[in-house]
Design a protein around this motif. Structure first.
Motif, PDB file in Angstrom:
ATOM      1  N   ASP A 188       6.029  -2.544   0.941  1.00 47.46           N
ATOM      2  CA  ASP A 188       4.854  -1.670   0.897  1.00 47.46           C
ATOM      3  C   ASP A 188       4.546  -1.076   2.267  1.00 47.46           C
ATOM      4  N   ALA A 193       1.910   1.832   3.966  1.00 50.14           N
ATOM      5  CA  ALA A 193       0.627   1.120   4.020  1.00 50.14           C
ATOM      6  C   ALA A 193       0.543   0.381   5.348  1.00 50.14           C
ATOM      7  N   GLU A 198      -5.235  -0.549   3.471  1.00 50.31           N
ATOM      8  CA  GLU A 198      -4.310   0.350   2.783  1.00 50.31           C
ATOM      9  C   GLU A 198      -3.420  -0.410   1.803  1.00 50.31           C
ATOM     10  N   LEU A 202      -3.245   0.333  -2.233  1.00 51.00           N
ATOM     11  CA  LEU A 202      -1.974   0.576  -2.914  1.00 51.00           C
ATOM     12  C   LEU A 202      -1.819  -0.337  -4.130  1.00 51.00           C
ATOM     13  N   GLU A 206      -4.283   1.791  -6.843  1.00 53.65           N
ATOM     14  CA  GLU A 206      -3.299   2.737  -7.367  1.00 53.65           C
ATOM     15  C   GLU A 206      -2.363   2.098  -8.401  1.00 53.65           C
ATOM     16  N   THR A 213       1.511   7.991  -7.843  1.00 50.44           N
ATOM     17  CA  THR A 213       1.919   7.450  -6.544  1.00 50.44           C
ATOM     18  C   THR A 213       1.705   8.492  -5.467  1.00 50.44           C
ATOM     19  N   ARG A 216       2.142   8.382   1.460  1.00 48.50           N
ATOM     20  CA  ARG A 216       1.379   7.654   2.477  1.00 48.50           C
ATOM     21  C   ARG A 216       1.776   8.052   3.883  1.00 48.50           C
ATOM     22  N   VAL A 230      -3.393   8.781   2.297  1.00 46.58           N
ATOM     23  CA  VAL A 230      -2.744   8.937   0.998  1.00 46.58           C
ATOM     24  C   VAL A 230      -2.941  10.379   0.554  1.00 46.58           C
TER      25      VAL A 230
END
Length: 320
Positions: A188, A193, A198, A202, A206, A213, A216, A230
């Motif tokens: 990630d 992120a 963050e 995610l 999300e 998606t 980022r 994002v």
């Protein structure tokens, strides 16, 4: 090394064995202590100056107390390398696992490691573990997943390491706590992120609610380079995370609005406190801007679809 050179390298600290190697007898050492030229800091460890010890001197004193081959580690090494801004109340050192330091030393915590020759940095002073190894040491003793998030993202956010380097170091460890979580987290972080906030967005906003998606850490160049936390490019929607630099963020958001982008901004209280409400708000804006998908519940009790009037559908692919 002569005595003066040794003391200069070790911030004025010296161990008894080192003093012997420089030609000082036990009697001469005790005379210097009794005459207040030196003072005993730990068992067999002396400061050769008066006044308070600097942090580096405290670290050297702990290393000398732990003995040959010991290095600063864990939070102490993290502070020395700029991974954190608070060294904490205890100096952490790691010694080779084949020996044991007897007795308790106030203000010092001694760890033991079999792989210390491999994890020790080859040149830094005071001696310490390599930064990637320091991160994994801290992960291994982390009491909570949020602490794991913090150490991994801090290393990457502060440009001290990369997900790839941390993954390589992780692969060399046979045993470590939180391994599956760290492996997923590194993927990630590699996707952009860069903070616990963050990462939480995610995963819990999300992904958990089936939102599109986003892109980022998108870099936009103009008169000045700006970064978008994002960016849902197709729908002209941007998500920002509230932290430092709010005035700068406001100016950036205003420019984005003029260009036709809508920006939502969330802080820790939003993303950690009520991720379902954040997901509902995002979904509503994305749908208003052309997204044909629907938010799905992250759990049976999730209110997100009801908040926006969506009817959860299974097996329906979101349009990206």
């Amino acid at each position: 090394m002569d005595l003066d050179g040794l003391l200069a390298a070790q911030h004025g600290l010296i161990g008894r064995a080192q003093a012997h190697a420089c030609g000082l007898s036990d009697r001469r050492i005790e005379w210097r202590v009794e005459s207040c030229r030196w003072r005993r800091i730990h068992h067999g460890v002396y400061a050769t100056f008066t006044g308070p010890l600097t942090f580096e001197a405290q670290v050297w004193a702990a290393i000398l107390r732990a003995g040959r081959g010991a290095v600063a580690s864990h939070r102490t090494a993290a502070y020395l390398d700029g991974l954190c801004d608070d060294p904490g109340p205890v100096v952490h050192v790691t010694a080779p696992a084949e020996r044991h330091v007897r007795g308790k030393t106030d203000g010092v915590r001694i760890h033991y490691a079999h792989r210390l020759p491999l994890t020790r940095h080859p040149s830094k002073s005071p001696p310490r573990t390599r930064l990637d190894e320091t991160v994994l040491d801290l992960v291994d003793v982390a009491p909570h997943p949020r602490d794991v998030d913090g150490w991994v993202t801090a290393a990457c956010q502060r440009r001290l390491s990369t997900p790839e380097r941390l993954a390589d170091a992780l692969a060399r460890r046979k045993k470590i706590r939180w391994r599956p979580m760290v492996e997923a987290m590194l993927a990630d972080v590699a996707a952009g992120a860069q903070s616990p906030l963050e990462l939480r967005h995610l995963r819990r906003v999300e992904r958990a609610h089936g939102l599109p998606t986003g892109h980022r850490q998108r870099r936009i160049a103009g008169n000045r380079v700006i970064w978008i936390d994002v960016d849902y490019t197709e729908y002209q929607v941007r998500i920002g995370h509230v932290g430092e630099g709010r005035f700068r963020d406001r100016r950036r958001d205003n420019r984005a609005t003029i260009d036709g982008h809508a920006t939502l901004r969330y802080g820790h209280a939003d993303v950690f406190g009520d991720p379902c409400a954040v997901a509902a708000e995002q979904a509503r804006l994305l749908q208003a801007r052309g997204w044909t998908g629907a938010a799905r519940p992250c759990a049976p009790s999730c209110p997100a679809p009801m908040i926006i009037g969506d009817r959860p559908q299974r097996g329906v692919a979101d349009r990206r």
